[in-house]
Each structure stands twice: as C-alpha cells, then as structure tokens.
Design a protein around this motif. Structure first.
Motif, PDB file in Angstrom:
ATOM      1  N   ASP A   1     -11.560   7.669   3.635  1.00  0.00           N
ATOM      2  CA  ASP A   1     -10.976   6.941   2.374  1.00  0.00           C
ATOM      3  C   ASP A   1     -11.713   6.674   1.304  1.00  0.00           C
ATOM      4  O   ASP A   1     -12.897   6.566   1.581  1.00  0.00           O
TER       5      ASP A   1
ATOM      6  N   TYR B   1       0.509   2.172  -0.595  1.00  0.00           N
ATOM      7  CA  TYR B   1       1.485   2.388   0.372  1.00  0.00           C
ATOM      8  C   TYR B   1       2.442   1.228   0.645  1.00  0.00           C
ATOM      9  O   TYR B   1       1.811   0.042   0.448  1.00  0.00           O
TER      10      TYR B   1
ATOM     11  N   ASP C   1     -11.646   4.114  -0.690  1.00  0.00           N
ATOM     12  CA  ASP C   1     -11.474   2.517  -1.112  1.00  0.00           C
ATOM     13  C   ASP C   1     -12.476   1.676  -0.510  1.00  0.00           C
ATOM     14  O   ASP C   1     -12.321   0.504  -0.498  1.00  0.00           O
TER      15      ASP C   1
ATOM     16  N   LYS D   1      -5.742  -1.656  -5.127  1.00  0.00           N
ATOM     17  CA  LYS D   1      -4.787  -1.892  -4.213  1.00  0.00           C
ATOM     18  C   LYS D   1      -4.174  -1.012  -3.353  1.00  0.00           C
ATOM     19  O   LYS D   1      -4.360   0.326  -3.790  1.00  0.00           O
TER      20      LYS D   1
ATOM     21  N   LYS E   1       0.746  -4.772   7.515  1.00  0.00           N
ATOM     22  CA  LYS E   1       0.323  -3.365   7.679  1.00  0.00           C
ATOM     23  C   LYS E   1      -0.161  -3.314   9.228  1.00  0.00           C
ATOM     24  O   LYS E   1      -0.065  -2.263   9.922  1.00  0.00           O
TER      25      LYS E   1
ATOM     26  N   ARG F   1       6.380   3.904   3.781  1.00  0.00           N
ATOM     27  CA  ARG F   1       5.546   4.847   4.509  1.00  0.00           C
ATOM     28  C   ARG F   1       5.933   4.873   6.010  1.00  0.00           C
ATOM     29  O   ARG F   1       5.937   5.809   6.530  1.00  0.00           O
TER      30      ARG F   1
ATOM     31  N   GLU G   1      -8.928   4.613  -8.087  1.00  0.00           N
ATOM     32  CA  GLU G   1      -9.884   3.922  -7.084  1.00  0.00           C
ATOM     33  C   GLU G   1     -11.183   3.817  -8.130  1.00  0.00           C
ATOM     34  O   GLU G   1     -12.289   3.879  -7.901  1.00  0.00           O
TER      35      GLU G   1
ATOM     36  N   ASN H   1      -0.233  13.136  -9.201  1.00  0.00           N
ATOM     37  CA  ASN H   1      -0.102  12.598  -8.015  1.00  0.00           C
ATOM     38  C   ASN H   1       0.732  13.250  -6.875  1.00  0.00           C
ATOM     39  O   ASN H   1       1.715  13.473  -6.836  1.00  0.00           O
TER      40      ASN H   1
ATOM     41  N   LEU I   1      -8.898  10.489  -3.906  1.00  0.00           N
ATOM     42  CA  LEU I   1      -9.052   9.015  -4.530  1.00  0.00           C
ATOM     43  C   LEU I   1      -7.947   9.102  -5.610  1.00  0.00           C
ATOM     44  O   LEU I   1      -7.333  10.128  -6.162  1.00  0.00           O
TER      45      LEU I   1
HETATM   46  N1  UDP Z   1      -4.533   7.998  -1.971  1.00  0.00           N
HETATM   47  C1  UDP Z   1      -4.541   9.308  -2.461  1.00  0.00           C
HETATM   48  N2  UDP Z   1      -3.302   9.628  -2.964  1.00  0.00           N
HETATM   49  C2  UDP Z   1      -2.179   8.801  -2.914  1.00  0.00           C
HETATM   50  C3  UDP Z   1      -2.208   7.483  -2.114  1.00  0.00           C
HETATM   51  C4  UDP Z   1      -3.688   7.139  -1.802  1.00  0.00           C
HETATM   52  O1  UDP Z   1      -5.314   9.981  -2.857  1.00  0.00           O
HETATM   53  O2  UDP Z   1      -0.970   9.150  -3.310  1.00  0.00           O
HETATM   54  C5  UDP Z   1      -5.832   7.700  -1.396  1.00  0.00           C
HETATM   55  C6  UDP Z   1      -6.329   6.387  -1.945  1.00  0.00           C
HETATM   56  O3  UDP Z   1      -7.160   6.457  -3.097  1.00  0.00           O
HETATM   57  C7  UDP Z   1      -7.581   5.974  -0.799  1.00  0.00           C
HETATM   58  C8  UDP Z   1      -6.816   6.709   0.421  1.00  0.00           C
HETATM   59  O4  UDP Z   1      -5.935   7.669   0.028  1.00  0.00           O
HETATM   60  O5  UDP Z   1      -8.865   6.605  -0.846  1.00  0.00           O
HETATM   61  C9  UDP Z   1      -6.059   5.509   1.302  1.00  0.00           C
HETATM   62  O6  UDP Z   1      -5.206   4.840   0.630  1.00  0.00           O
HETATM   63  P1  UDP Z   1      -4.803   3.327   0.500  1.00  0.00           P
HETATM   64  O7  UDP Z   1      -6.146   2.744   0.697  1.00  0.00           O
HETATM   65  O8  UDP Z   1      -4.046   2.925  -0.297  1.00  0.00           O
HETATM   66  O9  UDP Z   1      -4.146   3.226   2.116  1.00  0.00           O
HETATM   67  P2  UDP Z   1      -4.089   2.091   3.227  1.00  0.00           P
HETATM   68  O10 UDP Z   1      -5.747   2.012   3.343  1.00  0.00           O
HETATM   69  O11 UDP Z   1      -3.591   0.799   2.324  1.00  0.00           O
HETATM   70  O12 UDP Z   1      -3.376   2.513   4.319  1.00  0.00           O
END
Ligand code: UDP
Ligand code: MG
Length: 333
Positions: free
Chosen positions: A113, A225, A115, A222, A150, A229, A37, A90, A34
């Motif tokens: 994830d 990335y 989110d 939000k 994306k 990336r 979040e 982080n 997380l």
């Molecule tokens: N996350 C994390 N550290 C980070 C970036 C993201 O723990 O430095 C977690 C974020 O909270 C989420 C998951 O990794 O639970 C995926 O991130 P995100 O939704 O931003 O990625 P996307 O779905 O956009 O590829």
C-alpha cells in the motif's frame, strides 16, 4: 530521460550509493498503487529506496497513480528511481496493481500500500520466506493498527474466506506480498480481486506462504474504503469459490442442481397423482402441485443457464486480452 534509467541498482562499491544504470537483470520490482496519497508519496519513496538498498539487489520502484485528484503526481516529481504509471481516472486498487505488475521487470514482484501502513523493511522478511520455496509470500498484519470496525470487517471476511476458499492464509487483505513474476503469466486482475490473488494462484497450483509483518496506523490522508467493500468482498469470494470449483465445468454446478430440482418436482407431481388416483384425495387446494411445477421449471432454467455458462467460459478462455482500464502515459524518471 533515458528509457532505461528508472532502474536503480546498488553498485557493490559504496553503501547507499544509487547507481542509475541498467543491470543485467532486475531482481525486485516494488509496485505501489496511489490514490490521493499526496502526504505520503515522498516519505514512502524514501523508505522503499532505503529498504531496497539494504537488500543489495537490483530493483525498480513502480508507482501507479490511480487517477488522484490531489498533488500525488506532482509530489512524485524528482523522485528517482521511479516508474510512474498514470491512470486517466480512478480505476481502483486492483486495476492499479494489475497495470503495475504488467510493467514490472523484476524476477520478484513486491506489492504494498502507498499509505505508509506497510513497512518496506518487511520486504526482507518476505524474500527470506520465499527462499524456502514459495511462489508467493503473503504478509500477515498480526497486530493491525486500524479502526475497530475495519478490524471486525476484516476478521469476518477472513473467516468466511476460510470456509469458502480454504486458502490457508490468515490475512489476505494485506497488500504487502511478494510474488515470483511468473505467477502473473496467466492471471488478469478484475474488480477488487487483488485481495484474493494468493487464493487464485493456489487454484493454479502455486505454493503460497505467509509471514508476520508490521502494520502502522495511517497518518496522512484517509482510507478509500467503507462498508460497501464488505459486500463486494463477499461477492468476490463467491466468485472465487465458483472459479475454484467450477470455472471449467459450470454445467456440473448449474446442470446438476437443475436436474436435482426437476427430479424433486417430478417426484412431488407423481406422488400427488398417486394420491389423487389411489386415495381420491382432493389435491386442488394443496400447495404441493404448484411446488412440483415450480421446481421442474426452475430446474430446466438452471440447466439451460449452465449450458450458456459453459459456452461463455469457453469463449472467455479464448479471449483473454481485454483489460478494464486505460493507461494515459507511463513516465520513466
Ligand atoms: N488505492 C488505490 N485506488 C483506490 C483506492 C485505494 O490505488 O481506488 C490505494 C491507496 O492509495 C492505498 C492502497 O490502495 O495506497 C490502500 O488503500 P487504503 O489505505 O485506503 O485501504 P485500507 O488500508 O484502508 O484498507
Ligand atoms: Mg491503508
């Protein structure tokens, strides 16, 4: 709080009744990173809990707070069962997965994830697929709910991955995956490697399966990335390609290329010398002699580099207990 009480089991008595006692053994560990979040954690925990209860298997939930600056940690208060790992700052999603997986006690580790884009109800599908004899089952977001950019980036990455790594998976970027815990006995995760865990495991000889899972649009918070990336992803992919093919014999790649380069340079120089001696051609204005010397030098450099890489790889295999993050505390609640 009792050391062991984060573990939840479903008592075989009443449906939905959470019994906070330690089972003889845990079947499932759900690991979720997380980072900022705050709007998702409570609902996420509720959904995971609900989905796991339906499975009728002992489980634990592990959240890793990856140095959030919002109310993520605060919003975890009172959530039970939960093991919360707090990072000092982080360190990134891969480090968070690594820390969570190392804390996991279940026979099967589920990653996802935090989110709400993955659906905890799909854990059931992963487990069913796993019963077919796989060590890893990866989710495939066959109907993605992400922005077009994306989507495109992910498509390109998946295509490139197929060419370089051939890991037979459609969607390696999907975090929702199930692993037998033993998969991680000798895998440490660095950089942004979590996307390639199935590829890494396949290299080690584990069986990798795939199942279609649902995917939802992000509602709260939000994405963490951006385009950067993409670049990191390509570099990681090259690294895994190297790892897959040459990790235990880098000298074959560098030394081999070095010898080819040097030989090419030598042939050019011999050819130039013959032209000069036999035909009396003036070679001082030609680019080829320079080219020959250049190739020989580059070849020697590559060879030496291969020797050094060989030494480094050997040292690496001897010295694998260094991690690139530091955990502040681990809370059992
Ligand atoms: N996350 C994390 N550290 C980070 C970036 C993201 O723990 O430095 C977690 C974020 O909270 C989420 C998951 O990794 O639970 C995926 O991130 P995100 O939704 O931003 O990625 P996307 O779905 O956009 O590829
Ligand atoms: Mg997301």
């Amino acid at each position: 709080m009792d050391e062991k009480s984060y573990v939840s089991t479903i008592a075989p008595t009443k449906e939905g009744d959470i019994n906070l006692r330690l089972p003889e053994k845990l079947d499932i560990s759900v690991v979720v990173p997380l980072y900022n979040e705050e709007g998702n954690v409570r609902e996420l925990h509720r959904r995971i809990l609900e989905a796991c209860q339906k499975l009728n298997k002992p489980f634990e939930i592990i959240f890793i707070d990856d140095g959030s600056s919002d109310a993520t940690v605060k919003n975890c208060e009172g959530l039970r069962p939960l093991k919360l790992i707090k990072f000092r700052k982080n360190f990134g999603q891969t480090a968070a997965f690594d820390a969570g997986i190392k804390e996991a006690k279940g026979d099967i580790v589920i990653t996802m994830d935090g989110d709400l884009q993955n659906d905890p109800n799909d854990i059931k599908l992963l487990l069913e697929e796993m019963e077919k004899g796989y060590d890893v089952v990866s989710g495939w977001r066959w109907q993605r709910k992400d922005t077009l950019s994306k989507h495109l980036a992910s498509r390109t990455a998946n295509l490139l991955r197929k060419v370089l790594i051939h890991d037979k998976i459609h969607d390696s970027g999907c975090s929702l995956k199930a692993y037998k815990r033993e998969c991680f006995n000798d895998v440490d995760l660095f950089g942004e490697m979590h996307r390639f865990i199935p590829a890494i495991l396949e290299i080690e000889g584990y069986r990798v399966g795939e199942v279609k899972v649902s995917h939802h649009a992000r509602v709260h918070g939000k994405t963490k990335y951006n385009w950067k990336r993409g670049i990191k992803g390509v570099v990681d992919m090259i690294s895994i390609w190297f790892w897959r093919s040459y990790s235990n014999r880098p000298l074959h790649l560098f030394g081999g290329t070095g010898i080819v380069f040097s030989l090419a340079g030598l042939i050019i120089l011999v050819w130039m010398a013959l032209e000069k001696i036999i035909f009396g051609t003036a070679i001082s204005e030609k680019i080829w002699p320079l080219m020959g010397v250049f190739l020989i030098l580059v070849g020697i450099q590559l060879f030496v580099f291969g020797l050094l890489a060989d030494i480094m790889v050997k040292t690496y295999y001897k010295n694998r207990n260094h991690m690139n993050y530091s955990i502040k505390e681990i809370i059992n609640q």
